[in-house]
Design an enzyme around this catalytic site. Structure first.
Site, short mmCIF file in Angstrom:
data_model
loop_
_atom_site.label_atom_id
_atom_site.label_comp_id
_atom_site.label_asym_id
_atom_site.label_seq_id
_atom_site.Cartn_x
_atom_site.Cartn_y
_atom_site.Cartn_z
NE ARG A 51 38.81 81.78 59.22
CZ ARG A 51 39.40 80.71 58.72
NH1 ARG A 51 39.72 80.68 57.47
NH2 ARG A 51 39.69 79.67 59.46
CE LYS A 148 58.97 73.37 64.59
NZ LYS A 148 58.13 72.47 65.38
CG HIS A 178 59.50 76.39 71.84
ND1 HIS A 178 59.32 75.54 70.79
CD2 HIS A 178 59.46 75.63 72.94
CE1 HIS A 178 59.19 74.30 71.25
NE2 HIS A 178 59.26 74.33 72.55
CE LYS A 182 62.30 73.83 75.40
NZ LYS A 182 61.13 73.45 76.17
CD GLU A 216 58.30 65.86 72.20
OE1 GLU A 216 57.61 66.78 72.63
OE2 GLU A 216 58.35 65.55 71.00
CG ASP A 235 57.71 68.57 64.91
OD1 ASP A 235 57.12 69.65 64.72
OD2 ASP A 235 57.61 67.93 65.98
CG HIS A 240 62.99 72.54 68.53
ND1 HIS A 240 62.75 73.87 68.31
CD2 HIS A 240 61.76 71.96 68.56
CE1 HIS A 240 61.44 74.08 68.21
NE2 HIS A 240 60.83 72.94 68.35
CE LYS A 331 56.05 64.67 68.30
NZ LYS A 331 56.38 65.70 69.28
C1 BG6 Z 1 57.44 71.67 68.90
C2 BG6 Z 1 57.15 70.45 68.07
O1 BG6 Z 1 58.14 72.63 68.15
O2 BG6 Z 1 58.22 71.29 70.03
C3 BG6 Z 1 56.43 69.40 68.90
O3 BG6 Z 1 56.34 70.82 66.96
C4 BG6 Z 1 57.20 69.09 70.15
O4 BG6 Z 1 56.22 68.21 68.13
C5 BG6 Z 1 57.57 70.36 70.90
O5 BG6 Z 1 56.39 68.26 70.98
C6 BG6 Z 1 58.52 70.06 72.06
O6 BG6 Z 1 58.69 71.22 72.82
P1 BG6 Z 1 59.02 71.15 74.37
O7 BG6 Z 1 59.18 72.57 74.76
O8 BG6 Z 1 57.87 70.46 75.03
O9 BG6 Z 1 60.28 70.35 74.49
#
Ligand code: BG6
Length: 484
Positions: A51, A148, A178, A182, A216, A235, A240, A331
């Site tokens: 935008r 996502k 994603h 990996k 994390e 999330d 994942h 987290k």
């Molecule tokens: C994302 C989440 O999809 O993946 C995040 O929204 C998370 O909250 C992240 O931190 C973790 O990805 P990675 O590749 O750092 O393990």
């Protein structure tokens, strides 16, 4: 070892949300890395669309600074960044209006592969898909890529799927998780299906339980508004961790082919048992170490959203009936570490007097950091003094085993963006897979919402709430320690 880079055909890639965080942090740096690797044909183009009013020159300036911010100096050099930027263009566009669409149509070539990356809020997916289709900017060969969160429950995911299906076929839709990009996650399939060693033992008769951990150290700082409506279940687990579980639990596909792999994953998700309330522990991090607690980060003093979750999942099929899968993610934990640990059963009978003789083998697949495999085996302790046993690791780090190429592990997005151009959907989620994952997650979330459950508090830099330990203790098992 020399890595093999297979060039793709020339393409135009349009990134909606081209000035956004994901484009700057991941998508453009990944494209640059593939460009440097020689994978991007010289006349391919990357078109940022957003935008904000900007010229292509101004956009290139933004992307140049993004490269400096998000790529380490070892992964970039000024001259090749300039070369790459020559392929980058910008179109100012109004996703829900008329501005910019004619410009985009003029720019995007129809005689080559074109792909459209929706790096925008899901509420804009429909408007963009409609305009691409109705204005003839996309064609029957075009690909669209969506990020996502793909919905927030089964109903919203179905609606999104239906909206996209109005304009594009399933073969054109690339839903990104994603984690599937990996390297080590793909390695799960290599380990299982390119070796004879593990597969015969890969079943409940020999596997006691599986632990999947994605820990994390970061909090939700800066993303609190989104995260508070999501939580760790939506999330991380629904997507994942679910993908990791599928790759560990699925039957061998007949071929490494998009639908063959995704059919097998879907069967696993559909075989998941409902999770009982007593098999779920949710947590929220407290303030500590000079950092705010979850509720301050989320700017919601009464928040009941979880920043940590542990749960016990069961798969109702012959292979896994008596093998629980314990999943946890959170987290602000002690360390950033993701791993899958497969605990084998103990030998049925120990011939040794040493009680250690009855211990189990454990296969640990480290996803990040220090990617590798560790297999714990029993050996005899050296020296005289009887038959004493001890457990030692057969430890392999990919970086060491593969030499310099092994330590230069590409970012997940590098692989995934190139797969879109190649037209390979194997590492992308199919619509029915996403819906099945929500169908499993929805009753779990609805359950704690209806009961009004509150997450347990946990201190930052720990392994999460104490109650999560009980989840395994109760079953006579223990979590692996969370450590670097
Ligand atoms: C994302 C989440 O999809 O993946 C995040 O929204 C998370 O909250 C992240 O931190 C973790 O990805 P990675 O590749 O750092 O393990």
């Amino acid at each position: 070892m020399v890595s093999r880079t297979i060039p793709v055909d020339p393409f135009d890639l349009v990134i909606f949300g081209g000035t956004g965080d994901l484009a700057r942090r991941k998508i453009l740096p990944s494209l640059y890395r593939r460009y440097v690797a020689g994978q991007m044909p010289p006349d391919s183009r990357v078109i940022g669309a957003a935008r904000t009013e900007a010229t292509s020159e101004e956009y290139r300036d933004q992307i140049r600074s993004a490269m400096e911010e998000f790529l380490s100096p070892a992964k970039r050099d000024a001259a090749s960044v300039e070369d790459f930027l020559r392929h980058v263009h910008y179109v100012q566009i109004d996703a829900t209006g008329d501005t910019g669409w004619d410009d985009l149509k003029t720019l995007v070539r129809q005689d080559r592969i074109n792909a459209f990356y929706f790096s925008v809020a899901p509420s804009l997916f429909g408007a963009i898909a409609e305009r691409l289709h109705d204005r003839g900017i996309a064609n029957a060969e075009s690909r669209i890529v969506v990020e996502k969160p793909f919905g927030k429950d089964l109903e919203t995911a179905r609606k999104l799927n239906a909206t996209l299906a109005t304009y594009f076929t399933e073969q054109q839709i690339y839903r990104i998780d994603h984690y599937l990009g990996k390297e080590t996650v793909q390695n799960l399939m290599a380990i299982r299906f390119a070796n004879i060693l593990f597969e015969p033992l890969w079943k409940t008769e020999y596997i006691d339980h599986v632990q999947i951990t994605v820990a994390e150290t970061v909090g939700v700082d800066g993303r609190g508004a989104y995260y508070d409506t999501s939580g760790a279940m939506r999330d991380m687990v629904q997507n994942h961790l679910m993908q990791l579980l599928c790759l560990i639990a699925m039957e061998p596909p007949y071929h490494f082919d998009p639908d063959a792999v995704r059919d097998e994953k879907l069967k696993v998700i559909r075989a998941l048992e409902p999770v009982r309330p007593e098999d779920i522990v949710r947590g929220q991090y407290l303030a500590g170490g000079g950092k705010q607690g979850y509720r301050e980060d989320a700017e919601n003093p009464d928040s009941r959203t979880e920043s940590y979750i542990a749960l016990k999942a069961g798969i109702a099929n012959w292979r896994w009936k008596n093998t629980p899968f314990y999943l946890r993610t959170g987290k602000r934990l002690r360390a950033r570490t993701s791993e899958i640990a497969v605990f084998f059963r103990r030998p049925p009978h120990s011939i040794f007097d040493d009680p250690e003789g009855g211990r189990e083998n454990v296969l640990v697949i480290r996803l990040q950091p220090n990617e590798g495999i560790n297999l714990k085996v029993m050996i005899k302790e050296p020296g005289p003094g009887g038959m004493r046993l001890t457990q030692v690791p057969l430890d392999m780090s990919f970086a060491q085993a593969l030499g310099p190429d092994g330590s230069d592990i590409p970012d997940a997005y590098e692989r995934l963006v190139m797969d879109v151009i190649r037209g390979n959907q194997t590492l992308f989620m199919r619509g029915d897979e996403v819906e099945a994952a929500w169908a499993w997650a929805d009753p779990i979330i609805q359950g704690w919402e209806a009961r009004g459950d509150r997450p347990h508090s946990y201190e930052p830099a720990t392994s999460g709430p104490e109650d999560a330990l009980m989840l395994l203790h109760r079953d006579g098992r223990r979590w692996r320690e969370i450590k670097e």
